[in-house]
Scaffold this active site. Structure first.
Site, short mmCIF file in Angstrom:
data_model
loop_
_atom_site.label_atom_id
_atom_site.label_comp_id
_atom_site.label_asym_id
_atom_site.label_seq_id
_atom_site.Cartn_x
_atom_site.Cartn_y
_atom_site.Cartn_z
N ASP A 1 -24.51 -4.93 16.79
CA ASP A 1 -23.14 -5.34 17.12
C ASP A 1 -22.92 -5.30 18.63
O ASP A 1 -23.77 -4.82 19.40
CB ASP A 1 -22.12 -4.51 16.35
N GLN A 2 -21.78 -5.80 19.06
CA GLN A 2 -21.52 -5.99 20.48
C GLN A 2 -21.64 -4.69 21.28
O GLN A 2 -22.15 -4.69 22.41
CB GLN A 2 -20.13 -6.60 20.68
#
Length: 247
Positions: A116-117
């Site tokens: 994820d980011q």
């Protein structure tokens, strides 16, 4: 239908040959950029016989199945694991800007799994969908190892609870291994090993124990270690590394 006569949609064929992503192929086809045996096709599901000799061209140039390429990236925090982001955020493909392999631009590559980011570390890429499917298989794929900085000092009972797992939104979230690496006065680093992949699994698991993740770094996939690869850099995997991942 006999296996030898199986048919696949044109967009899927382009993706499986490593030419581009399936969604990108669909856009090319809809735009009239793809032809089959000299005739423009605008239907992404246009059937192509598996193993047949259909001549597929993009922008008038016949496509050749590119050499298979497998690489690892040390993903920096803040990048999204996608080819295009509808919100305009920077993606992991920024790390490949201008990159070359064998004196030519990199072929199209897809992430193998995702981070994820807010997460960082080891992220695999390839243009071999079948290999990617084996690596990401929740039952047979290799374990993933993470180093996680948290805003607490976990005790043995909490570490045992992470391995035992918790029910969250109808799914059992658990770690295969959870151990303390080092601790300071107010936070600590854990090593967490997962043998299955669920969306934001570590953050959700720790959140169920009211623990916040400060940093999350994937340091290994199976026996493949991130090592000292600099952040934002990539390298091609060797044959021995591929064999170990696929074992």
């Amino acid at each position: 239908m006999a296996a030898g006569n199986a048919r696949h949609g044109l967009a899927r064929v382009l993706s499986k040959r490593g030419v581009c992503s399936r969604s990108e192929a669909a856009r090319w086809i809809a735009a009239g950029r793809v032809s089959v045996d000299g005739r423009t096709v605008r239907d992404p599901e246009f059937p192509i016989i598996a193993g047949g000799n259909a001549r597929i061209a993009v922008d008038g140039r016949d496509i050749d199945e590119p050499a298979r390429l497998y690489l690892m990236l040390n993903k920096p925090r803040g990048l999204v694991t996608t080819a295009q982001d509808e919100r305009g955020r920077d993606t992991v493909y920024r790390c490949f800007d201008g990159a070359q392999w064998n004196n030519a631009p990199l072929p199209w590559l897809a992430p193998v799994g995702r981070l994820d980011q807010a997460s960082e570390g080891l992220l695999l890429f390839c243009n071999d969908p079948e290999w990617a499917a084996r690596i990401t298989d929740p039952q047979a794929g290799p374990d993933k190892t993470y180093h996680v900085q948290v805003d607490a000092i976990p005790d043995e009972a909490l570490l045992a609870g992470l391995v035992r797992g918790v029910e969250h939104e109808g799914a059992l979230l658990r770690a295969k291994v959870a151990r303390l690496l080092r601790a300071g006065e107010r936070n600590a680093w854990l090593e967490i090993v997962l043998d299955e992949g669920r969306n934001r699994q570590i953050r959700r698991l720790l959140g169920a124990f009211d623990i916040e993740v400060l940093r999350l770094v994937r340091v290994a996939v199976g026996g493949l270690l991130l090592g000292d690869l600099p952040k934002g850099q990539w390298r091609v995997l060797g044959e021995a590394e591929l064999a170990a991942l696929d074992a």
